[in-house]
Design a protein around this motif. Structure first.
Motif, PDB file in Angstrom:
ATOM      1  N   PHE A  48       0.833  -1.196   0.000  1.00 51.51           N
ATOM      2  CA  PHE A  48       0.000   0.000   0.000  1.00 51.51           C
ATOM      3  C   PHE A  48       0.869   1.248   0.000  1.00 51.51           C
ATOM      4  CE2 PHE A  48      -2.163   3.324   2.488  1.00 51.51           C
ATOM      5  CZ  PHE A  48      -3.297   3.498   1.721  1.00 51.51           C
ATOM      6  N   ARG A  49       0.628   2.118  -0.960  1.00 46.75           N
ATOM      7  CA  ARG A  49       1.310   3.417  -1.035  1.00 46.75           C
ATOM      8  C   ARG A  49       0.239   4.484  -0.953  1.00 46.75           C
ATOM      9  NH1 ARG A  49       5.907   6.533  -0.789  1.00 46.75           N
ATOM     10  NH2 ARG A  49       5.954   8.051  -2.464  1.00 46.75           N
ATOM     11  N   SER A  50       0.270   5.262   0.111  1.00 45.07           N
ATOM     12  CA  SER A  50      -0.744   6.287   0.318  1.00 45.07           C
ATOM     13  C   SER A  50      -0.645   7.373  -0.744  1.00 45.07           C
ATOM     14  CB  SER A  50      -0.582   6.902   1.706  1.00 45.07           C
ATOM     15  OG  SER A  50      -1.536   7.918   1.886  1.00 45.07           O
ATOM     16  N   GLY A  51      -1.777   7.911  -1.117  1.00 44.62           N
ATOM     17  CA  GLY A  51      -1.819   8.961  -2.132  1.00 44.62           C
ATOM     18  C   GLY A  51      -1.636  10.345  -1.567  1.00 44.62           C
ATOM     19  N   ALA A  52      -1.484  10.468  -0.253  1.00 48.82           N
ATOM     20  CA  ALA A  52      -1.378  11.783   0.375  1.00 48.82           C
ATOM     21  C   ALA A  52      -0.119  12.527  -0.044  1.00 48.82           C
ATOM     22  CB  ALA A  52      -1.403  11.631   1.891  1.00 48.82           C
ATOM     23  N   THR A  53       0.933  11.776  -0.429  1.00 50.06           N
ATOM     24  CA  THR A  53       2.187  12.436  -0.794  1.00 50.06           C
ATOM     25  C   THR A  53       2.265  12.754  -2.280  1.00 50.06           C
ATOM     26  OG1 THR A  53       3.252  10.299  -1.116  1.00 50.06           O
ATOM     27  CG2 THR A  53       3.448  11.305   1.067  1.00 50.06           C
ATOM     28  N   ASP A  54       1.318  12.286  -3.084  1.00 47.57           N
ATOM     29  CA  ASP A  54       1.354  12.541  -4.520  1.00 47.57           C
ATOM     30  C   ASP A  54       0.796  13.929  -4.812  1.00 47.57           C
ATOM     31  OD1 ASP A  54       2.366  10.040  -4.897  1.00 47.57           O
ATOM     32  OD2 ASP A  54       0.448   9.132  -5.441  1.00 47.57           O
ATOM     33  N   PRO A  55       1.600  14.801  -5.412  1.00 52.69           N
ATOM     34  CA  PRO A  55       1.111  16.147  -5.700  1.00 52.69           C
ATOM     35  C   PRO A  55       0.153  16.162  -6.891  1.00 52.69           C
ATOM     36  CG  PRO A  55       3.330  15.893  -6.558  1.00 52.69           C
ATOM     37  CD  PRO A  55       2.985  14.607  -5.836  1.00 52.69           C
ATOM     38  N   GLU A  60      -7.567  20.862  -8.820  1.00 51.92           N
ATOM     39  CA  GLU A  60      -7.808  19.599  -9.515  1.00 51.92           C
ATOM     40  C   GLU A  60      -8.072  18.523  -8.463  1.00 51.92           C
ATOM     41  OE1 GLU A  60      -4.954  16.660 -11.983  1.00 51.92           O
ATOM     42  OE2 GLU A  60      -4.941  18.734 -12.655  1.00 51.92           O
ATOM     43  N   SER A  61      -8.987  17.640  -8.751  1.00 49.77           N
ATOM     44  CA  SER A  61      -9.287  16.599  -7.779  1.00 49.77           C
ATOM     45  C   SER A  61      -8.151  15.579  -7.730  1.00 49.77           C
ATOM     46  CB  SER A  61     -10.603  15.896  -8.137  1.00 49.77           C
ATOM     47  OG  SER A  61     -10.482  15.260  -9.383  1.00 49.77           O
ATOM     48  N   ALA A  62      -8.032  14.924  -6.597  1.00 51.02           N
ATOM     49  CA  ALA A  62      -6.978  13.921  -6.415  1.00 51.02           C
ATOM     50  C   ALA A  62      -7.232  12.740  -7.359  1.00 51.02           C
ATOM     51  CB  ALA A  62      -6.968  13.441  -4.979  1.00 51.02           C
ATOM     52  N   PRO A  63      -6.182  12.090  -7.809  1.00 44.78           N
ATOM     53  CA  PRO A  63      -6.366  10.937  -8.693  1.00 44.78           C
ATOM     54  C   PRO A  63      -7.080   9.809  -7.950  1.00 44.78           C
ATOM     55  CG  PRO A  63      -4.064  11.163  -8.055  1.00 44.78           C
ATOM     56  CD  PRO A  63      -4.780  12.362  -7.533  1.00 44.78           C
ATOM     57  N   PRO A  64      -7.744   8.926  -8.677  1.00 38.27           N
ATOM     58  CA  PRO A  64      -8.467   7.845  -8.008  1.00 38.27           C
ATOM     59  C   PRO A  64      -7.513   6.816  -7.395  1.00 38.27           C
ATOM     60  CG  PRO A  64      -8.515   7.535 -10.374  1.00 38.27           C
ATOM     61  CD  PRO A  64      -7.874   8.858 -10.126  1.00 38.27           C
ATOM     62  N   THR A  65      -8.008   6.106  -6.413  1.00 39.90           N
ATOM     63  CA  THR A  65      -7.266   4.989  -5.839  1.00 39.90           C
ATOM     64  C   THR A  65      -7.203   3.894  -6.885  1.00 39.90           C
ATOM     65  OG1 THR A  65      -8.015   5.517  -3.624  1.00 39.90           O
ATOM     66  CG2 THR A  65      -7.287   3.265  -4.008  1.00 39.90           C
ATOM     67  N   ARG A  66      -6.013   3.292  -7.051  1.00 42.65           N
ATOM     68  CA  ARG A  66      -5.865   2.238  -8.051  1.00 42.65           C
ATOM     69  C   ARG A  66      -5.309   0.975  -7.408  1.00 42.65           C
ATOM     70  NH1 ARG A  66      -2.226   4.527 -12.280  1.00 42.65           N
ATOM     71  NH2 ARG A  66      -1.388   5.667 -10.515  1.00 42.65           N
ATOM     72  N   ALA A  67      -5.788  -0.157  -7.878  1.00 42.36           N
ATOM     73  CA  ALA A  67      -5.368  -1.453  -7.338  1.00 42.36           C
ATOM     74  C   ALA A  67      -4.914  -2.368  -8.465  1.00 42.36           C
ATOM     75  CB  ALA A  67      -6.513  -2.108  -6.571  1.00 42.36           C
ATOM     76  N   GLY A  68      -3.886  -3.154  -8.183  1.00 45.60           N
ATOM     77  CA  GLY A  68      -3.370  -4.123  -9.136  1.00 45.60           C
ATOM     78  C   GLY A  68      -3.170  -5.461  -8.438  1.00 45.60           C
ATOM     79  N   PHE A  69      -3.052  -6.511  -9.228  1.00 42.60           N
ATOM     80  CA  PHE A  69      -2.986  -7.858  -8.679  1.00 42.60           C
ATOM     81  C   PHE A  69      -1.858  -8.642  -9.316  1.00 42.60           C
ATOM     82  CE2 PHE A  69      -7.198  -6.120  -8.732  1.00 42.60           C
ATOM     83  CZ  PHE A  69      -7.551  -6.202  -7.398  1.00 42.60           C
ATOM     84  N   VAL A  70      -1.152  -9.419  -8.495  1.00 36.95           N
ATOM     85  CA  VAL A  70      -0.070 -10.261  -8.964  1.00 36.95           C
ATOM     86  C   VAL A  70      -0.405 -11.682  -8.514  1.00 36.95           C
ATOM     87  CG1 VAL A  70       2.393 -10.748  -8.834  1.00 36.95           C
ATOM     88  CG2 VAL A  70       1.582  -8.381  -8.721  1.00 36.95           C
ATOM     89  N   SER A  81      -4.236   6.586  -3.745  1.00 36.89           N
ATOM     90  CA  SER A  81      -3.444   5.479  -3.209  1.00 36.89           C
ATOM     91  C   SER A  81      -3.197   4.416  -4.270  1.00 36.89           C
ATOM     92  CB  SER A  81      -4.165   4.817  -2.029  1.00 36.89           C
ATOM     93  OG  SER A  81      -4.344   5.732  -0.991  1.00 36.89           O
ATOM     94  N   LEU A  82      -2.087   3.703  -4.104  1.00 39.50           N
ATOM     95  CA  LEU A  82      -1.761   2.566  -4.950  1.00 39.50           C
ATOM     96  C   LEU A  82      -1.772   1.317  -4.077  1.00 39.50           C
ATOM     97  CD1 LEU A  82       1.315   3.998  -6.906  1.00 39.50           C
ATOM     98  CD2 LEU A  82      -1.081   4.009  -7.592  1.00 39.50           C
ATOM     99  N   VAL A  83      -2.472   0.282  -4.529  1.00 42.82           N
ATOM    100  CA  VAL A  83      -2.558  -0.974  -3.787  1.00 42.82           C
ATOM    101  C   VAL A  83      -2.184  -2.105  -4.727  1.00 42.82           C
ATOM    102  CG1 VAL A  83      -4.069  -2.526  -2.487  1.00 42.82           C
ATOM    103  CG2 VAL A  83      -4.453  -0.061  -2.385  1.00 42.82           C
TER     104      VAL A  83
END
Length: 123
Positions: free
Chosen positions: A33-40, A45-55, A88-90
């Motif tokens: 999990f990488r929080s999106g709070a640090t992404d400028p 402009e609205s914050a980018p959406p939370t995105r999830a990926g699977f391995v 956030s990135l998950v």
């Protein structure tokens, strides 16, 4: 199914979540999990959406089993994406026991891992 805007697709995004994010492991999966709070993002402009990926590797099982696990995980994440901070990135990495786990077990493991990551529990 997880909406397109919430899917993690680029290799760089997977690498960012895995290398720079926090990690919580459970018996059938590991969640990065990488929080999106640090992404400028630009002001106004609205914050980018939370995105999830699977391995899901071949260690989990054959193609049919891997696809079943991926479908279950995508379905489970669809309901949990609104609970995560915007941007956030998950990355959810399935472990070999995920191939034999039922839907309820995957849900319990995913919830426990996300709760640990969002609650700031000890590593």
């Amino acid at each position: 199914m997880l909406p397109t805007e919430n899917r993690l697709r680029r290799r760089e995004d997977f690498a960012t979540a895995v290398r720079r994010g926090r990690r919580a492991g459970r018996p059938s999966l590991v969640v990065h999990f990488r929080s999106g709070a640090t992404d400028p993002h630009a002001p106004g402009e609205s914050a980018p959406p939370t995105r999830a990926g699977f391995v899901v590797s071949k260690a989990v099982g054959g193609a049919v089993v891997r696809n079943k696990v991926k479908r279950r995980l995508r379905h489970l994440m669809r309901d949990r994406v609104p609970l995560l901070p915007p941007g956030s990135l998950v990355v959810v990495r399935a472990l070999p026991p995920a191939g034999d786990a039922d839907h309820a077990q995957l849900a319990r493991d995913l919830d426990a891992a996300l709760e640990r990551l969002l609650g700031g529990g000890a590593r």
